[in-house]
Design an enzyme around this catalytic site. Structure first.
Site, mmCIF file in Angstrom:
data_model
loop_
_atom_site.group_PDB
_atom_site.id
_atom_site.type_symbol
_atom_site.label_atom_id
_atom_site.label_comp_id
_atom_site.label_asym_id
_atom_site.label_seq_id
_atom_site.Cartn_x
_atom_site.Cartn_y
_atom_site.Cartn_z
ATOM 1 N N HIS A 1 27.905 15.034 -4.138
ATOM 2 C CA HIS A 1 28.291 16.316 -5.316
ATOM 3 C C HIS A 1 27.645 17.392 -4.983
ATOM 4 C CE1 HIS A 1 31.128 13.627 -7.317
ATOM 5 N NE2 HIS A 1 29.925 12.752 -7.571
ATOM 6 N N CYS B 1 30.989 20.219 -3.467
ATOM 7 C CA CYS B 1 31.454 21.464 -3.953
ATOM 8 C C CYS B 1 30.239 22.586 -3.913
ATOM 9 C CB CYS B 1 31.942 21.067 -5.458
ATOM 10 S SG CYS B 1 33.032 19.763 -5.729
#
Length: 225
Positions: free
Chosen positions: A25, A81
């Site tokens: 992440h 991301c």
């Protein structure tokens, strides 16, 4: 994770080739020192980020970019991301759909040094800073994988790993065909983790990016880890 990154670059000698691969992440937070042109720091989220906090791009740059001395090369492969400038490198290769590119200058207006101590750093990242990286089964047809990691491996195995430009273009082509279309991506963002039901599905615009501590001709520079 910071200790591991410090270990990676500790005691490096000319001729050493280092690789940092992160698949997980990523997020953003307000830039605290004014060195990011978009006003946000990009971050990586290790498994303990909820208690220990996220790792900010400024810290990553200080730990594994600035210490690199002449003759040492580091490749970062970041499948997360908001990851385009997560190493805070000075230059971003802005490539269009045809493969034409220009180098964007991301050096801080303050004059803060974000380069190396003579070494070379090149980073492939999953998406632009304002985009989300997909996790999907549309590529392997077997199990969910990080789209960027899959496209990176696929580019090499399919013979497109000759230059950095051919690598980046091939990665984007793979993702455009399978992910950037309705229903193509399964998105592992921090926001989606907090939504009822967890991950959600839907079309996504994802474009892998290339950043470096120095500009170079991406179609003539040979790709080698």
């Amino acid at each position: 994770m910071i200790l591991a990154l410090s270990w990676l670059v500790q005691g490096c000698q000319p001729g050493d080739s280092l690789v940092f691969h992160f698949s997980g992440h990523g997020s953003q937070q307000k830039d605290s020192d004014g060195d990011d042109l978009d006003g946000y720091d990009e971050t990586l989220c290790p498994t303990d980020f909820e208690t220990e906090g996220m790792i900010v791009d400024d810290e990553i740059n200080a730990v594994i970019v600035k210490p690199l001395t002449h003759g040492v090369k580091l490749h970062a492969i970041i499948d997360a991301c908001h990851s385009s400038t997560v190493l805070d490198l000075p230059f971003l290769c802005r490539m269009d759909k045809s493969g034409k590119y220009v180098w964007e200058d991301h050096r801080p207006r303050s004059g803060a040094w974000k380069g190396t101590s003579g070494g070379e750093v090149i980073s492939f990242s999953g998406c632009d800073d304002d985009q989300i990286s997909a996790e999907t089964s549309a590529l392997s047809k077997i199990t969910s994988t990080g789209a960027m990691t899959y496209s990176f491996i696929q580019a090499i195995e399919s013979g497109h790993g000759n230059t950095y430009g051919s690598m980046l273009k091939a990665m984007r082509t793979t993702i455009h065909k399978k992910i950037n279309e309705p229903g193509g991506g399964k998105l592992p963002s921090l926001i989606s983790m907090l939504l009822p039901g967890g991950l959600f599905r839907g079309g996504i615009r994802q474009e892998p990016q290339l950043t470096a501590n120095e500009q170079f001709d991406v179609y003539s520079k040979h790709f080698s880890l």
